[in-house]
Design an enzyme around this catalytic site. Sequence first.
Site, PDB file in Angstrom:
ATOM      1  N   LYS A  17      11.199   1.942 -21.819  1.00  0.00           N
ATOM      2  CA  LYS A  17      11.153   2.771 -20.606  1.00  0.00           C
ATOM      3  C   LYS A  17      12.462   2.636 -19.834  1.00  0.00           C
ATOM      4  CE  LYS A  17       8.291   4.649 -17.091  1.00  0.00           C
ATOM      5  NZ  LYS A  17       8.727   4.272 -15.748  1.00  0.00           N
ATOM      6  N   ASN A  59       8.904  -1.181 -12.176  1.00  0.00           N
ATOM      7  CA  ASN A  59       9.673  -0.499 -13.204  1.00  0.00           C
ATOM      8  C   ASN A  59      10.904  -1.345 -13.547  1.00  0.00           C
ATOM      9  OD1 ASN A  59      10.073   1.653 -14.882  1.00  0.00           O
ATOM     10  ND2 ASN A  59      10.816   3.043 -13.285  1.00  0.00           N
ATOM     11  N   ALA A  82       0.848  -1.205   0.000  1.00  0.00           N
ATOM     12  CA  ALA A  82       0.000   0.000   0.000  1.00  0.00           C
ATOM     13  C   ALA A  82       0.877   1.247   0.000  1.00  0.00           C
ATOM     14  CB  ALA A  82      -0.929  -0.012   1.212  1.00  0.00           C
ATOM     15  N   SER A 123       2.821   4.101  -2.926  1.00  0.00           N
ATOM     16  CA  SER A 123       2.295   5.117  -3.840  1.00  0.00           C
ATOM     17  C   SER A 123       1.365   4.513  -4.899  1.00  0.00           C
ATOM     18  CB  SER A 123       3.448   5.845  -4.528  1.00  0.00           C
ATOM     19  OG  SER A 123       4.398   6.243  -3.578  1.00  0.00           O
ATOM     20  N   LEU A 124       1.907   3.613  -5.721  1.00  0.00           N
ATOM     21  CA  LEU A 124       1.074   3.083  -6.818  1.00  0.00           C
ATOM     22  C   LEU A 124      -0.024   2.164  -6.307  1.00  0.00           C
ATOM     23  CD1 LEU A 124       2.928   2.126 -10.100  1.00  0.00           C
ATOM     24  CD2 LEU A 124       1.713   4.200  -9.506  1.00  0.00           C
ATOM     25  N   GLY A 125       0.293   1.342  -5.309  1.00  0.00           N
ATOM     26  CA  GLY A 125      -0.709   0.416  -4.764  1.00  0.00           C
ATOM     27  C   GLY A 125      -1.910   1.178  -4.224  1.00  0.00           C
ATOM     28  N   ARG A 168       4.192   9.246  -1.745  1.00  0.00           N
ATOM     29  CA  ARG A 168       3.648   9.132  -0.390  1.00  0.00           C
ATOM     30  C   ARG A 168       3.887  10.413   0.387  1.00  0.00           C
ATOM     31  NH1 ARG A 168       5.714   3.745   2.306  1.00  0.00           N
ATOM     32  NH2 ARG A 168       7.265   3.848   0.655  1.00  0.00           N
TER      33      ARG A 168
HETATM   34  P1  NAD Z   1       6.438   2.523  -2.654  1.00  0.00           P
HETATM   35  O1  NAD Z   1       7.740   2.346  -1.941  1.00  0.00           O
HETATM   36  O2  NAD Z   1       5.683   3.804  -2.480  1.00  0.00           O
HETATM   37  O3  NAD Z   1       5.458   1.338  -2.262  1.00  0.00           O
HETATM   38  C1  NAD Z   1       5.867   0.005  -2.143  1.00  0.00           C
HETATM   39  C2  NAD Z   1       5.067  -0.598  -0.991  1.00  0.00           C
HETATM   40  O4  NAD Z   1       5.295  -2.007  -0.979  1.00  0.00           O
HETATM   41  C3  NAD Z   1       5.484  -0.038   0.389  1.00  0.00           C
HETATM   42  O5  NAD Z   1       4.326   0.401   1.079  1.00  0.00           O
HETATM   43  C4  NAD Z   1       6.093  -1.265   1.075  1.00  0.00           C
HETATM   44  O6  NAD Z   1       5.895  -1.279   2.475  1.00  0.00           O
HETATM   45  C5  NAD Z   1       5.315  -2.380   0.394  1.00  0.00           C
HETATM   46  N1  NAD Z   1       5.942  -3.702   0.557  1.00  0.00           N
HETATM   47  C6  NAD Z   1       7.219  -4.059   0.369  1.00  0.00           C
HETATM   48  N2  NAD Z   1       7.394  -5.363   0.688  1.00  0.00           N
HETATM   49  C7  NAD Z   1       6.176  -5.822   1.069  1.00  0.00           C
HETATM   50  C8  NAD Z   1       5.709  -7.097   1.529  1.00  0.00           C
HETATM   51  N3  NAD Z   1       6.526  -8.126   1.678  1.00  0.00           N
HETATM   52  N4  NAD Z   1       4.406  -7.232   1.835  1.00  0.00           N
HETATM   53  C9  NAD Z   1       3.553  -6.178   1.714  1.00  0.00           C
HETATM   54  N5  NAD Z   1       3.936  -4.936   1.292  1.00  0.00           N
HETATM   55  C10 NAD Z   1       5.233  -4.773   0.975  1.00  0.00           C
HETATM   56  O7  NAD Z   1       6.751   2.250  -4.196  1.00  0.00           O
HETATM   57  P2  NAD Z   1       5.978   2.826  -5.486  1.00  0.00           P
HETATM   58  O8  NAD Z   1       6.468   4.201  -5.771  1.00  0.00           O
HETATM   59  O9  NAD Z   1       4.517   2.587  -5.349  1.00  0.00           O
HETATM   60  O10 NAD Z   1       6.601   1.901  -6.610  1.00  0.00           O
HETATM   61  C11 NAD Z   1       6.208   0.563  -6.840  1.00  0.00           C
HETATM   62  C12 NAD Z   1       6.750   0.156  -8.206  1.00  0.00           C
HETATM   63  O11 NAD Z   1       6.067   0.933  -9.205  1.00  0.00           O
HETATM   64  C13 NAD Z   1       8.240   0.465  -8.399  1.00  0.00           C
HETATM   65  O12 NAD Z   1       8.852  -0.528  -9.167  1.00  0.00           O
HETATM   66  C14 NAD Z   1       8.242   1.791  -9.140  1.00  0.00           C
HETATM   67  O13 NAD Z   1       9.405   2.000  -9.930  1.00  0.00           O
HETATM   68  C15 NAD Z   1       7.015   1.615 -10.018  1.00  0.00           C
HETATM   69  N6  NAD Z   1       6.432   2.901 -10.450  1.00  0.00           N
HETATM   70  C16 NAD Z   1       6.142   3.868  -9.518  1.00  0.00           C
HETATM   71  C17 NAD Z   1       5.570   5.057  -9.942  1.00  0.00           C
HETATM   72  C18 NAD Z   1       5.228   6.141  -8.956  1.00  0.00           C
HETATM   73  O14 NAD Z   1       4.854   7.243  -9.388  1.00  0.00           O
HETATM   74  N7  NAD Z   1       5.296   5.942  -7.667  1.00  0.00           N
HETATM   75  C19 NAD Z   1       5.312   5.260 -11.315  1.00  0.00           C
HETATM   76  C20 NAD Z   1       5.599   4.242 -12.229  1.00  0.00           C
HETATM   77  C21 NAD Z   1       6.173   3.062 -11.775  1.00  0.00           C
HETATM   78  O1  KPL Z   2      10.492   7.935 -15.232  1.00  0.00           O
HETATM   79  C1  KPL Z   2      11.218   8.844 -14.878  1.00  0.00           C
HETATM   80  C2  KPL Z   2      11.822   8.727 -13.530  1.00  0.00           C
HETATM   81  O2  KPL Z   2      12.150   9.733 -12.922  1.00  0.00           O
HETATM   82  O3  KPL Z   2      11.952   7.572 -13.072  1.00  0.00           O
HETATM   83  C3  KPL Z   2      11.542   9.983 -15.808  1.00  0.00           C
HETATM   84  C4  KPL Z   2      10.901   9.694 -17.149  1.00  0.00           C
HETATM   85  C5  KPL Z   2      13.017  10.145 -15.965  1.00  0.00           C
HETATM   86  C6  KPL Z   2      10.926  11.290 -15.346  1.00  0.00           C
HETATM   87  O4  KPL Z   2      11.563  11.833 -14.241  1.00  0.00           O
END
Ligand code: NAD
Ligand code: KPL
Length: 304
Positions: free
Chosen positions: A183, A104, A9, A11-13, A132
């Site tokens: 990407k 990612n 839970a 950012s993305l979740g 977050r």
């Molecule tokens: P985040 O760190 O905000 O969230 C990850 C969550 O997973 C945390 O709350 C953490 O406690 C939980 N977690 C980890 N291990 C766990 C377990 N064993 N059981 C239950 N929960 C567990 O990360 P995010 O930013 O949401 O990113 C998630 C993925 O999405 C990454 O690979 C990121 O690169 C990708 N992504 C993120 C965004 C973004 O804007 N945040 C955009 C595109 C892609």
């Molecule tokens: O995806 C991105 C990241 O920061 O991870 C870019 C495209 C570089 C935008 O900041």
Amino acid sequence: MSKWHILGAGSLGSLWAARLAQAGLQVQLILRTPARVDAYVQAGGLTLVDQGQARLYPIPAQPTTHDEPIRRLLVACKAYDAVSAVTQVAHRLVEGAEIILLQNGLGSQEQVARSVPHTHCIFASSTEGAFRKADFEVVYAGKGHTWFGDAQGNAAPNWLDELSKAGISHDWTDNILSRLWRKLAINCAINPLTVLYDCRNGGLLDHTDEVASLCQELAILLHRSGHPEAAADLYSDVVKVIQGTANNYSSMYQDVSQSRRTEIAYLLGYACQKIDDLQLQLPHLQAVHLRLLTLLKERGLPSH
Ligand code: NAD
Ligand code: KPL
């Protein structure tokens, strides 16, 4: 209609959970431990801030140790946590369960698929932006698009309609690996340099020769890895992304500046491993990787 189990839970979740719940779909959060579930209950649910408006979503949460069977699992952990998180709920995944992987970069998806061979993994590549603000409070920072696909060539699942209902912008692609590679290449050309030059994305406009050299080598790597379509116009696209996000700090920059573990092993680390496997010499990429590993070591951050 299957329930959406969401593992993680962050950012993305949270962004996904809130939008699916708002559309009236059944959503179940899975948190790491019973103590995290207690903290979540205390918070009263998830808060999503969208266009300055905060709204509380009292979505049910359970720990990984719960015994409810899982038919559809959205994995929303960082790439380096994905396998261990999925392993914690592996016993709950029914035969043929669908696992949607939001990570990612590349590498973690194959690791997860290998660890739960009785399931069906779908890979995603997303340009959504969320961060977050506090525990269980997430800001929807930038509307994006998510591509889904099945690396085994299976047809599109019928739950895509549920995403439309939830207003989650998406498409299905028959070549998700190519999307993920593209990407990854864009991230490899931007993120490490922003850390090394300590700058916003726009600061790289002062280093376009270096960006161009990286793009040239990334294009060779994409061709040699079997994804020539992902190499088309890479440099001009990277410059467009730099210009379009000039004021932003890259995700890797933010991780390093907040002393958080990065996803380097699934981005530039993955690319450099592939370079070694293919016995290529791509000196700019390899040098940037080494400079970044040195910087992470100096800051006491992991290199994997
Ligand atoms: P985040 O760190 O905000 O969230 C990850 C969550 O997973 C945390 O709350 C953490 O406690 C939980 N977690 C980890 N291990 C766990 C377990 N064993 N059981 C239950 N929960 C567990 O990360 P995010 O930013 O949401 O990113 C998630 C993925 O999405 C990454 O690979 C990121 O690169 C990708 N992504 C993120 C965004 C973004 O804007 N945040 C955009 C595109 C892609
Ligand atoms: O995806 C991105 C990241 O920061 O991870 C870019 C495209 C570089 C935008 O900041």
